[in-house]
Design a protein around this motif. Structure first.
Motif, PDB file in Angstrom:
ATOM      1  N   ASN A 204      -2.588  15.302  -7.644  1.00  0.00           N
ATOM      2  CA  ASN A 204      -1.281  15.688  -7.124  1.00  0.00           C
ATOM      3  C   ASN A 204      -0.850  17.085  -7.531  1.00  0.00           C
ATOM      4  O   ASN A 204      -0.223  17.808  -6.731  1.00  0.00           O
TER       5      ASN A 204
ATOM      6  N   GLU B 232       5.572  20.593  -6.969  1.00  0.00           N
ATOM      7  CA  GLU B 232       6.655  21.382  -6.386  1.00  0.00           C
ATOM      8  C   GLU B 232       6.924  22.646  -7.201  1.00  0.00           C
ATOM      9  O   GLU B 232       7.165  23.725  -6.647  1.00  0.00           O
TER      10      GLU B 232
ATOM     11  N   ALA C 192      -3.245  13.456  -1.821  1.00  0.00           N
ATOM     12  CA  ALA C 192      -2.536  13.053  -3.037  1.00  0.00           C
ATOM     13  C   ALA C 192      -2.927  11.627  -3.391  1.00  0.00           C
ATOM     14  O   ALA C 192      -3.524  10.912  -2.578  1.00  0.00           O
TER      15      ALA C 192
ATOM     16  N   VAL D 282      10.894  12.838  -6.417  1.00  0.00           N
ATOM     17  CA  VAL D 282      10.867  14.010  -7.296  1.00  0.00           C
ATOM     18  C   VAL D 282      12.213  14.252  -7.981  1.00  0.00           C
ATOM     19  O   VAL D 282      12.302  15.078  -8.894  1.00  0.00           O
TER      20      VAL D 282
ATOM     21  N   LYS E 235       4.184  14.885  -8.922  1.00  0.00           N
ATOM     22  CA  LYS E 235       4.682  15.503  -7.691  1.00  0.00           C
ATOM     23  C   LYS E 235       5.712  16.596  -8.005  1.00  0.00           C
ATOM     24  O   LYS E 235       5.799  17.597  -7.294  1.00  0.00           O
TER      25      LYS E 235
ATOM     26  N   PRO F 229      -0.859   8.604  -3.680  1.00  0.00           N
ATOM     27  CA  PRO F 229       0.525   8.279  -3.361  1.00  0.00           C
ATOM     28  C   PRO F 229       1.001   6.924  -3.883  1.00  0.00           C
ATOM     29  O   PRO F 229       2.135   6.525  -3.615  1.00  0.00           O
TER      30      PRO F 229
ATOM     31  N   THR G 120      -3.017  20.588  -5.543  1.00  0.00           N
ATOM     32  CA  THR G 120      -2.078  21.496  -4.884  1.00  0.00           C
ATOM     33  C   THR G 120      -2.271  22.925  -5.369  1.00  0.00           C
ATOM     34  O   THR G 120      -2.262  23.879  -4.579  1.00  0.00           O
TER      35      THR G 120
ATOM     36  N   TYR H 124       3.432   9.264 -11.273  1.00  0.00           N
ATOM     37  CA  TYR H 124       3.475   9.667  -9.868  1.00  0.00           C
ATOM     38  C   TYR H 124       4.581  10.691  -9.639  1.00  0.00           C
ATOM     39  O   TYR H 124       4.345  11.783  -9.114  1.00  0.00           O
ATOM     40  N   SER H 125       5.805  10.343 -10.029  1.00  0.00           N
ATOM     41  CA  SER H 125       6.943  11.236  -9.807  1.00  0.00           C
ATOM     42  C   SER H 125       6.744  12.567 -10.520  1.00  0.00           C
ATOM     43  O   SER H 125       6.952  13.642  -9.937  1.00  0.00           O
TER      44      SER H 125
ATOM     45  N   ARG I 144      10.265  16.176   1.584  1.00  0.00           N
ATOM     46  CA  ARG I 144      10.542  15.028   0.714  1.00  0.00           C
ATOM     47  C   ARG I 144      10.958  13.829   1.561  1.00  0.00           C
ATOM     48  O   ARG I 144      12.106  13.713   1.985  1.00  0.00           O
TER      49      ARG I 144
ATOM     50  N   THR J  93       5.617  16.129  -0.298  1.00  0.00           N
ATOM     51  CA  THR J  93       5.815  15.565  -1.641  1.00  0.00           C
ATOM     52  C   THR J  93       6.404  14.162  -1.516  1.00  0.00           C
ATOM     53  O   THR J  93       5.801  13.293  -0.913  1.00  0.00           O
ATOM     54  N   THR J  94       7.588  13.931  -2.030  1.00  0.00           N
ATOM     55  CA  THR J  94       8.128  12.573  -2.061  1.00  0.00           C
ATOM     56  C   THR J  94       9.617  12.600  -2.374  1.00  0.00           C
ATOM     57  O   THR J  94      10.128  13.577  -2.945  1.00  0.00           O
TER      58      THR J  94
END
Length: 352
Positions: A106, A166, A88, A136, A162, A90, A110, A158-159, A188, A132-133
């Protein structure tokens, strides 16, 4: 964890040359796994991947997850039992400056992996773990801890990229994987700290560079709250979630928050102050304003992963900072090349 569970299991790690991927390789090597790594080469000097000479200790191919054919060929070669998808972009700042790259890597990266799994998987049981993070979640800057069922959303590239990843994952699970022997976990994680992170715009690496080189530490958001946690707790959680879900009779699609257990809140400037105290040195600081969208409050509720799987972080935030600083001080001053492995071994022996 069953110490022999991963022995000779075939594990594919995308993004294996990064900070988290390198520690994950080291962790699984302790348990005798056969590791296949697919990743771009590290973009910076002194990467943990290179320090530990990991490319020669695994089956490694340099590649981009956006290169469908190359990724497909490598996947077919390794035929993995477990997949940990870390590849990714990140870095929030980089995604802001290069949004096309952020969405390609990202989200489309995927998508490529999942399409390859769809085309290649037959009757074999597979554990698919997507990293992921914590970013999200739809974040309105409320002082709350997010739970896994909260609404997803992203106002920055970025958010949002991701979140796209998902949504793609859930679509593939519901449409193609649900009736196969394929488990899928969305991991996450909160803000990860630890030795060997050299990425730009990372707080502790930036602090150490400023400290060693006697330069200004640039701070963008001194009052921002984040769920700080050590890399060792995170990689152990990834591993343990994968095992426990894999062992279940029925396949699953689940999201898991991984974050600190304590209720203490730590802002960026508090972390800086704690590190100055540890170093017994004041660091020159330069505070700047930024137009990059980053939420002030971000905290995770990690109760689900404990209630359902009995997994929780073992390292406190203060201990995480000390472990991280010890790593960097060793790198800059002692230069003990075995320090990383010893530090991880101590964690495994003491915390398991």
């Amino acid at each position: 964890m069953n110490k022999n569970f991963y022995k000779n299991k075939k594990i594919l790690i995308t993004g294996c040359s990064g900070f988290t991927g390198s520690w994950l390789i080291l962790y699984f090597r302790f348990y005798g796994a056969k590791i296949y790594g697919y990743s771009k080469n590290p973009p910076f000097k002194n990467s943990l991947f290179d320090i530990l000479n990991l490319r020669k200790k695994i089956t490694f191919v340099e590649g981009d997850v956006c290169d469908f054919d190359k990724l497909k060929g490598f996947y077919t070669k390794c035929n993995p039992d477990f997949i940990f998808h870390l590849a990714a972009n990140p870095i929030v700042n980089e995604c802001h400056n290069k949004p096309l790259n952020a969405y390609h890597t990202n989200a489309i990266g995927t998508l490529n992996l999942l399409e390859i799994i769809r085309l290649q998987s037959k009757k074999k049981k597979i554990s698919v773990n997507i990293i992921t993070t914590d970013k999200v979640y739809k974040n309105n800057n409320l002082k709350k801890k997010f739970i896994e069922s909260d609404k997803l959303g992203g106002e920055d590239p970025y958010s949002a990229s991701k979140v796209c990843a998902e949504l793609i994952c859930e679509t593939y699970y519901r449409s193609y994987f649900k009736n196969k022997k394929i488990n899928m976990n969305m991991m996450r994680s909160g803000n990860i700290i630890g030795g060997g992170d050299w990425s730009e715009y990372r707080l502790i690496p930036d602090i150490m560079k400023a400290y060693i080189k006697n330069k200004n530490l640039v701070i963008r958001n001194p009052k921002h709250i984040r769920p700080w946690q050590h890399i060792f707790d995170v990689i152990k959680a990834y591993s343990d979630v994968a095992i426990k879900i894999y062992k279940k009779k029925n396949n699953n699609f689940s999201a898991w928050n991984i974050g600190p257990n304590n209720n203490k809140k730590f802002s960026v400037i508090q972390i800086v102050n704690m590190i100055e105290k540890k170093l017994k040195s004041k660091i020159k600081k330069k505070f700047i304003k930024t137009n990059i969208l980053e939420k002030k409050y971000l905290r995770l509720n990690s109760q689900k992963i404990y209630n359902k799987l009995k997994i929780k972080n073992k390292i406190s935030t203060i201990e995480a900072i000390n472990l991280t600083l010890d790593w960097y001080l060793n790198f800059y001053k002692e230069k003990n090349i075995n320090y990383s492995e010893n530090q991880l071994k101590n964690y495994i022996n003491e915390k398991n």
